[in-house]
Design an enzyme around this catalytic site. Sequence first.
Site, mmCIF file in Angstrom:
data_model
loop_
_atom_site.group_PDB
_atom_site.id
_atom_site.type_symbol
_atom_site.label_atom_id
_atom_site.label_comp_id
_atom_site.label_asym_id
_atom_site.label_seq_id
_atom_site.Cartn_x
_atom_site.Cartn_y
_atom_site.Cartn_z
ATOM 1 N N ASN A 113 35.993 27.867 41.283
ATOM 2 C CA ASN A 113 35.515 28.851 42.264
ATOM 3 C C ASN A 113 35.199 30.135 41.499
ATOM 4 O O ASN A 113 36.100 30.872 41.122
ATOM 5 C CB ASN A 113 36.609 29.093 43.311
ATOM 6 C CG ASN A 113 36.250 30.217 44.276
ATOM 7 O OD1 ASN A 113 35.111 30.657 44.326
ATOM 8 N ND2 ASN A 113 37.239 30.669 45.039
ATOM 9 N N LYS A 167 33.761 32.731 42.563
ATOM 10 C CA LYS A 167 33.784 33.928 43.429
ATOM 11 C C LYS A 167 32.529 34.772 43.167
ATOM 12 O O LYS A 167 31.471 34.221 42.896
ATOM 13 C CB LYS A 167 35.082 34.711 43.209
ATOM 14 C CG LYS A 167 36.319 33.805 43.286
ATOM 15 C CD LYS A 167 37.597 34.565 43.362
ATOM 16 C CE LYS A 167 38.762 33.581 43.360
ATOM 17 N NZ LYS A 167 40.037 34.226 43.594
ATOM 18 N N HIS A 212 38.668 30.013 52.445
ATOM 19 C CA HIS A 212 39.392 30.609 51.316
ATOM 20 C C HIS A 212 40.153 31.849 51.817
ATOM 21 O O HIS A 212 39.678 32.550 52.708
ATOM 22 C CB HIS A 212 38.405 30.987 50.213
ATOM 23 C CG HIS A 212 39.082 31.398 48.946
ATOM 24 N ND1 HIS A 212 39.574 32.670 48.746
ATOM 25 C CD2 HIS A 212 39.383 30.696 47.829
ATOM 26 C CE1 HIS A 212 40.152 32.730 47.554
ATOM 27 N NE2 HIS A 212 40.042 31.546 46.977
ATOM 28 N N GLU A 227 40.427 34.693 50.712
ATOM 29 C CA GLU A 227 39.641 35.947 50.673
ATOM 30 C C GLU A 227 38.691 36.027 51.866
ATOM 31 O O GLU A 227 38.442 37.117 52.396
ATOM 32 C CB GLU A 227 38.889 36.037 49.333
ATOM 33 C CG GLU A 227 39.861 36.348 48.201
ATOM 34 C CD GLU A 227 39.471 35.780 46.851
ATOM 35 O OE1 GLU A 227 38.292 35.430 46.638
ATOM 36 O OE2 GLU A 227 40.372 35.657 45.991
ATOM 37 N N GLU A 275 46.669 26.743 48.656
ATOM 38 C CA GLU A 275 46.627 27.932 47.810
ATOM 39 C C GLU A 275 47.561 29.005 48.380
ATOM 40 O O GLU A 275 47.160 29.771 49.275
ATOM 41 C CB GLU A 275 45.210 28.500 47.750
ATOM 42 C CG GLU A 275 44.181 27.515 47.224
ATOM 43 C CD GLU A 275 42.978 28.254 46.650
ATOM 44 O OE1 GLU A 275 42.716 28.072 45.455
ATOM 45 O OE2 GLU A 275 42.332 29.014 47.372
ATOM 46 N N GLY A 308 45.089 34.749 41.841
ATOM 47 C CA GLY A 308 44.638 35.868 41.006
ATOM 48 C C GLY A 308 45.757 36.793 40.578
ATOM 49 O O GLY A 308 45.505 37.892 40.078
ATOM 50 N N SER A 324 46.407 30.681 40.369
ATOM 51 C CA SER A 324 46.750 30.926 38.962
ATOM 52 C C SER A 324 47.030 29.644 38.186
ATOM 53 O O SER A 324 47.936 29.615 37.344
ATOM 54 C CB SER A 324 47.919 31.908 38.852
ATOM 55 O OG SER A 324 47.566 33.152 39.434
HETATM 56 C C1 PEP Z 1 41.168 30.793 44.074
HETATM 57 O O1 PEP Z 1 40.726 31.874 44.389
HETATM 58 O O2 PEP Z 1 40.830 29.777 44.687
HETATM 59 C C2 PEP Z 1 42.114 30.744 42.945
HETATM 60 C C3 PEP Z 1 42.909 29.729 42.857
HETATM 61 O O3 PEP Z 1 42.085 31.811 42.069
HETATM 62 P P1 PEP Z 1 42.977 31.963 40.726
HETATM 63 O O4 PEP Z 1 42.914 30.655 39.983
HETATM 64 O O5 PEP Z 1 42.310 33.079 39.953
HETATM 65 O O6 PEP Z 1 44.355 32.298 41.150
#
Ligand code: PEP
Length: 279
Positions: A32, A34, A118, A120, A190, A196, A236
Amino acid sequence: PPRRGRSLGLKLSPLTIYTTNMSKRTPLIAGNWKMNKTATDGIELVKAISAAVGIDPNVNIVLCPPFTALSAVGAAIEGSHLALGAQNLHDKTNGAFTGEISASMLRDLHVTHVIIGHSERRSIFGEDDAFVNRKVHAALGATLRPILCVGELLAEREANQTMEVVRRQVEKGLEGVPAAKADHVIIAYEPVWAIGTGKTATPAMAQEVHAFIRKLLTQQFGAESAARILILYGGSMKPDNADALLAEQDIDGGLIGGASLEAKSFVELVRSASKSVAG
Ligand code: PEP
Protein backbone atom coordinates in the site's frame (compact mmCIF):
# COMPACT_ATOMS: atom_id res chain seq x y z
CA PRO A 1 -11.36 -6.34 -20.32
CA PRO A 2 -8.84 -8.83 -21.70
CA ARG A 3 -6.30 -9.90 -19.11
CA ARG A 4 -3.27 -9.53 -21.37
CA GLY A 5 -1.54 -12.40 -19.65
CA ARG A 6 -0.76 -10.38 -16.56
CA SER A 7 -0.80 -11.52 -12.93
CA LEU A 8 0.13 -15.14 -13.09
CA GLY A 9 -1.91 -17.06 -10.55
CA LEU A 10 -4.09 -14.07 -9.79
CA LYS A 11 -6.92 -14.51 -12.22
CA LEU A 12 -10.30 -14.29 -10.61
CA SER A 13 -11.32 -17.92 -10.66
CA PRO A 14 -10.79 -19.09 -7.08
CA LEU A 15 -9.71 -22.50 -8.25
CA THR A 16 -6.61 -21.05 -9.86
CA ILE A 17 -5.65 -19.20 -6.71
CA TYR A 18 -6.06 -21.51 -3.77
CA THR A 19 -5.99 -25.14 -3.04
CA THR A 20 -8.66 -26.44 -0.70
CA ASN A 21 -6.10 -27.66 1.79
CA MET A 22 -6.29 -25.35 4.83
CA SER A 23 -2.57 -25.34 5.33
CA LYS A 24 -1.95 -24.45 1.69
CA ARG A 25 -3.32 -20.94 1.25
CA THR A 26 -0.90 -19.21 -1.08
CA PRO A 27 0.30 -16.15 0.85
CA LEU A 28 -0.20 -12.67 -0.50
CA ILE A 29 2.06 -9.68 0.02
CA ALA A 30 0.29 -6.43 -0.85
CA GLY A 31 2.04 -3.07 -0.96
CA ASN A 32 0.00 0.00 0.00
CA TRP A 33 1.95 2.98 -1.28
CA LYS A 34 -0.59 5.46 0.14
CA MET A 35 -0.01 9.02 -1.16
CA ASN A 36 3.56 8.27 -2.23
CA LYS A 37 5.28 7.84 -5.62
CA THR A 38 4.67 9.57 -8.90
CA ALA A 39 4.01 7.38 -11.93
CA THR A 40 7.70 7.73 -12.86
CA ASP A 41 8.86 6.65 -9.37
CA GLY A 42 6.37 3.79 -9.44
CA ILE A 43 7.66 2.36 -12.71
CA GLU A 44 11.19 2.31 -11.34
CA LEU A 45 10.07 0.60 -8.13
CA VAL A 46 8.01 -2.14 -9.77
CA LYS A 47 10.72 -2.90 -12.29
CA ALA A 48 13.19 -3.43 -9.45
CA ILE A 49 10.71 -5.62 -7.54
CA SER A 50 9.80 -7.68 -10.58
CA ALA A 51 13.44 -8.23 -11.55
CA ALA A 52 14.26 -9.44 -8.03
CA VAL A 53 11.21 -11.68 -7.57
CA GLY A 54 10.85 -13.24 -11.02
CA ILE A 55 8.11 -15.86 -10.99
CA ASP A 56 7.45 -17.43 -7.60
CA PRO A 57 4.55 -19.86 -7.33
CA ASN A 58 4.69 -19.79 -3.51
CA VAL A 59 3.56 -16.21 -3.13
CA ASN A 60 1.22 -13.73 -4.79
CA ILE A 61 2.06 -10.04 -4.93
CA VAL A 62 -0.19 -7.01 -5.35
CA LEU A 63 0.97 -3.42 -5.66
CA CYS A 64 -1.42 -0.61 -4.79
CA PRO A 65 -0.10 2.69 -6.15
CA PRO A 66 -2.03 5.96 -6.05
CA PHE A 67 -4.70 6.28 -8.78
CA THR A 68 -2.40 8.54 -10.81
CA ALA A 69 0.21 5.79 -11.16
CA LEU A 70 -2.14 2.85 -11.86
CA SER A 71 -1.92 3.04 -15.62
CA ALA A 72 1.87 3.41 -15.79
CA VAL A 73 2.52 0.76 -13.15
CA GLY A 74 0.01 -1.55 -14.88
CA ALA A 75 1.94 -1.27 -18.13
CA ALA A 76 5.27 -1.80 -16.36
CA ILE A 77 4.15 -5.06 -14.68
CA GLU A 78 2.50 -6.58 -17.72
CA GLY A 79 3.58 -10.21 -18.11
CA SER A 80 5.22 -10.23 -14.66
CA HIS A 81 4.29 -11.99 -11.44
CA LEU A 82 2.93 -8.75 -9.97
CA ALA A 83 -0.74 -7.73 -9.89
CA LEU A 84 -2.31 -4.33 -9.63
CA GLY A 85 -4.46 -3.03 -6.79
CA ALA A 86 -6.09 0.29 -5.96
CA GLN A 87 -6.28 1.96 -2.55
CA ASN A 88 -9.93 2.92 -2.65
CA LEU A 89 -13.02 3.16 -4.85
CA HIS A 90 -16.47 4.73 -4.73
CA ASP A 91 -19.51 2.52 -4.44
CA LYS A 92 -21.51 4.20 -7.22
CA THR A 93 -20.98 3.17 -10.82
CA ASN A 94 -20.78 6.70 -12.24
CA GLY A 95 -22.21 10.19 -11.88
CA ALA A 96 -21.72 13.47 -10.07
CA PHE A 97 -19.14 12.42 -7.48
CA THR A 98 -16.29 14.86 -8.05
CA GLY A 99 -12.90 13.38 -7.31
CA GLU A 100 -14.10 9.77 -6.99
CA ILE A 101 -13.21 6.61 -8.92
CA SER A 102 -15.56 3.71 -9.74
CA ALA A 103 -15.00 -0.04 -9.87
CA SER A 104 -15.39 -0.15 -13.65
CA MET A 105 -12.75 2.58 -14.06
CA LEU A 106 -10.37 0.39 -12.06
CA ARG A 107 -11.25 -2.72 -14.06
CA ASP A 108 -10.56 -0.82 -17.25
CA LEU A 109 -6.97 -0.34 -16.03
CA HIS A 110 -6.65 -4.09 -15.31
CA VAL A 111 -6.81 -3.58 -11.57
CA THR A 112 -7.66 -6.85 -9.80
CA HIS A 113 -7.64 -5.87 -6.10
CA VAL A 114 -8.83 -2.89 -4.10
CA ILE A 115 -8.13 -1.89 -0.50
CA ILE A 116 -11.37 -0.96 1.28
CA GLY A 117 -11.90 0.56 4.71
CA HIS A 118 -8.27 1.31 5.47
CA SER A 119 -8.03 2.93 8.91
CA GLU A 120 -6.85 6.17 7.29
CA ARG A 121 -10.02 6.25 5.19
CA ARG A 122 -12.11 5.53 8.28
CA SER A 123 -10.42 8.05 10.59
CA ILE A 124 -9.35 10.88 8.26
CA PHE A 125 -12.16 10.68 5.71
CA GLY A 126 -14.95 9.53 8.00
CA GLU A 127 -15.87 6.30 6.22
CA ASP A 128 -18.24 4.18 8.28
CA ASP A 129 -19.06 0.47 8.16
CA ALA A 130 -22.12 1.01 5.95
CA PHE A 131 -20.09 2.89 3.32
CA VAL A 132 -17.33 0.29 3.54
CA ASN A 133 -19.94 -2.42 2.98
CA ARG A 134 -21.31 -0.67 -0.13
CA LYS A 135 -17.78 -0.44 -1.48
CA VAL A 136 -17.23 -4.17 -0.87
CA HIS A 137 -20.36 -4.90 -2.90
CA ALA A 138 -19.26 -2.51 -5.66
CA ALA A 139 -15.88 -4.24 -5.87
CA LEU A 140 -17.34 -7.75 -5.92
CA GLY A 141 -19.92 -6.69 -8.49
CA ALA A 142 -17.07 -5.73 -10.81
CA THR A 143 -15.03 -8.89 -10.00
CA LEU A 144 -12.47 -6.85 -8.13
CA ARG A 145 -11.13 -8.53 -5.01
CA PRO A 146 -11.75 -6.34 -1.96
CA ILE A 147 -9.02 -6.25 0.69
CA LEU A 148 -11.25 -5.31 3.62
CA CYS A 149 -9.25 -3.66 6.41
CA VAL A 150 -10.32 -4.04 10.02
CA GLY A 151 -8.61 -3.29 13.30
CA GLU A 152 -8.92 -1.67 16.68
CA LEU A 153 -7.63 1.66 17.99
CA LEU A 154 -5.16 1.68 20.88
CA ALA A 155 -7.87 2.89 23.30
CA GLU A 156 -10.13 0.03 22.17
CA ARG A 157 -7.39 -2.56 22.75
CA GLU A 158 -6.69 -1.10 26.17
CA ALA A 159 -10.39 -1.26 26.99
CA ASN A 160 -10.50 -4.95 25.95
CA GLN A 161 -12.77 -4.13 23.02
CA THR A 162 -10.57 -5.57 20.25
CA MET A 163 -12.75 -8.56 19.42
CA GLU A 164 -15.97 -6.54 19.62
CA VAL A 165 -14.60 -3.90 17.20
CA VAL A 166 -13.21 -6.47 14.80
CA ARG A 167 -16.47 -8.44 14.90
CA ARG A 168 -18.48 -5.33 14.04
CA GLN A 169 -16.15 -4.31 11.19
CA VAL A 170 -16.05 -7.81 9.67
CA GLU A 171 -19.78 -8.50 10.03
CA LYS A 172 -20.92 -5.08 8.80
CA GLY A 173 -18.21 -4.87 6.14
CA LEU A 174 -19.26 -8.22 4.66
CA GLU A 175 -23.02 -7.90 5.26
CA GLY A 176 -24.97 -9.39 2.38
CA VAL A 177 -21.96 -11.00 0.71
CA PRO A 178 -23.08 -14.47 -0.40
CA ALA A 179 -20.99 -17.60 0.16
CA ALA A 180 -20.58 -17.89 -3.62
CA LYS A 181 -18.42 -14.77 -3.53
CA ALA A 182 -16.44 -15.64 -0.42
CA ASP A 183 -13.43 -16.79 -2.40
CA HIS A 184 -12.93 -13.30 -3.77
CA VAL A 185 -12.78 -11.66 -0.34
CA ILE A 186 -9.51 -10.86 1.42
CA ILE A 187 -9.33 -9.49 4.96
CA ALA A 188 -6.49 -7.42 6.39
CA TYR A 189 -6.25 -7.21 10.16
CA GLU A 190 -4.49 -3.96 10.92
CA PRO A 191 -4.39 -2.87 14.56
CA VAL A 192 -4.51 0.91 14.12
CA TRP A 193 -1.90 1.51 16.82
CA ALA A 194 0.59 -0.53 14.79
CA ILE A 195 0.16 1.28 11.47
CA GLY A 196 3.16 3.44 10.60
CA THR A 197 4.26 3.53 14.23
CA GLY A 198 6.96 0.88 14.29
CA LYS A 199 4.90 -0.99 16.91
CA THR A 200 3.86 -4.46 15.79
CA ALA A 201 1.38 -6.83 17.32
CA THR A 202 3.26 -9.86 18.62
CA PRO A 203 2.69 -12.94 16.47
CA ALA A 204 0.54 -14.43 19.25
CA MET A 205 -1.60 -11.29 19.56
CA ALA A 206 -2.13 -11.14 15.81
CA GLN A 207 -2.86 -14.87 15.52
CA GLU A 208 -5.51 -14.62 18.22
CA VAL A 209 -7.41 -11.99 16.20
CA HIS A 210 -6.84 -13.78 12.88
CA ALA A 211 -8.29 -16.99 14.32
CA PHE A 212 -11.27 -15.02 15.61
CA ILE A 213 -11.79 -13.49 12.15
CA ARG A 214 -11.69 -16.94 10.58
CA LYS A 215 -14.36 -18.01 13.06
CA LEU A 216 -16.53 -15.09 11.96
CA LEU A 217 -15.94 -16.02 8.31
CA THR A 218 -16.93 -19.60 9.11
CA GLN A 219 -20.20 -18.39 10.60
CA GLN A 220 -20.99 -16.39 7.46
CA PHE A 221 -19.61 -18.58 4.69
CA GLY A 222 -19.11 -22.07 6.13
CA ALA A 223 -15.88 -23.79 7.13
CA GLU A 224 -14.66 -24.75 3.68
CA SER A 225 -14.90 -21.26 2.24
CA ALA A 226 -13.56 -19.65 5.40
CA ALA A 227 -10.53 -21.93 5.25
CA ARG A 228 -9.69 -20.57 1.80
CA ILE A 229 -9.98 -16.86 2.63
CA LEU A 230 -6.72 -14.96 3.03
CA ILE A 231 -6.33 -12.97 6.24
CA LEU A 232 -3.39 -10.58 5.95
CA TYR A 233 -1.64 -8.83 8.82
CA GLY A 234 -0.79 -5.15 8.51
CA GLY A 235 0.93 -2.77 10.89
CA SER A 236 4.67 -2.11 10.73
CA MET A 237 5.42 -5.47 9.13
CA LYS A 238 9.12 -5.37 8.27
CA PRO A 239 11.76 -7.86 7.17
CA ASP A 240 12.89 -8.38 10.78
CA ASN A 241 9.47 -9.33 12.16
CA ALA A 242 7.82 -10.93 9.13
CA ASP A 243 9.05 -14.52 9.52
CA ALA A 244 7.54 -14.87 12.99
CA LEU A 245 4.21 -13.32 11.96
CA LEU A 246 3.94 -15.36 8.78
CA ALA A 247 4.68 -18.57 10.68
CA GLU A 248 1.33 -18.25 12.47
CA GLN A 249 -1.37 -20.55 11.18
CA ASP A 250 -3.95 -17.92 10.26
CA ILE A 251 -1.62 -15.16 9.04
CA ASP A 252 -1.67 -15.52 5.27
CA GLY A 253 0.48 -12.60 4.19
CA GLY A 254 0.85 -8.91 4.78
CA LEU A 255 -0.54 -5.53 3.83
CA ILE A 256 2.60 -3.43 3.83
CA GLY A 257 2.81 0.34 4.07
CA GLY A 258 6.23 1.84 4.81
CA ALA A 259 8.28 -1.22 3.84
CA SER A 260 6.58 -1.38 0.42
CA LEU A 261 8.14 1.89 -0.71
CA GLU A 262 11.60 0.43 -1.30
CA ALA A 263 12.35 -2.59 -3.44
CA LYS A 264 14.82 -4.11 -0.98
CA SER A 265 12.52 -4.30 2.04
CA PHE A 266 9.46 -5.27 -0.02
CA VAL A 267 11.32 -8.07 -1.80
CA GLU A 268 12.57 -9.37 1.55
CA LEU A 269 8.96 -9.57 2.72
CA VAL A 270 7.98 -11.42 -0.45
CA ARG A 271 10.80 -13.89 0.22
CA SER A 272 9.66 -14.37 3.83
CA ALA A 273 6.17 -15.20 2.63
CA SER A 274 7.47 -17.58 0.00
CA LYS A 275 9.68 -19.29 2.58
CA SER A 276 6.76 -19.63 4.98
CA VAL A 277 5.16 -21.97 2.45
CA ALA A 278 8.23 -23.75 1.19
CA GLY A 279 9.72 -24.37 4.60
C1 PEP B 1 -0.94 0.14 6.17
O1 PEP B 1 -1.14 1.33 6.14
O2 PEP B 1 -1.72 -0.64 5.62
C2 PEP B 1 0.26 -0.33 6.89
C3 PEP B 1 0.28 -1.56 7.30
O3 PEP B 1 1.27 0.59 7.07
P1 PEP B 1 2.71 0.29 7.77
O4 PEP B 1 3.24 -0.99 7.19
O5 PEP B 1 3.56 1.48 7.38
O6 PEP B 1 2.47 0.20 9.23
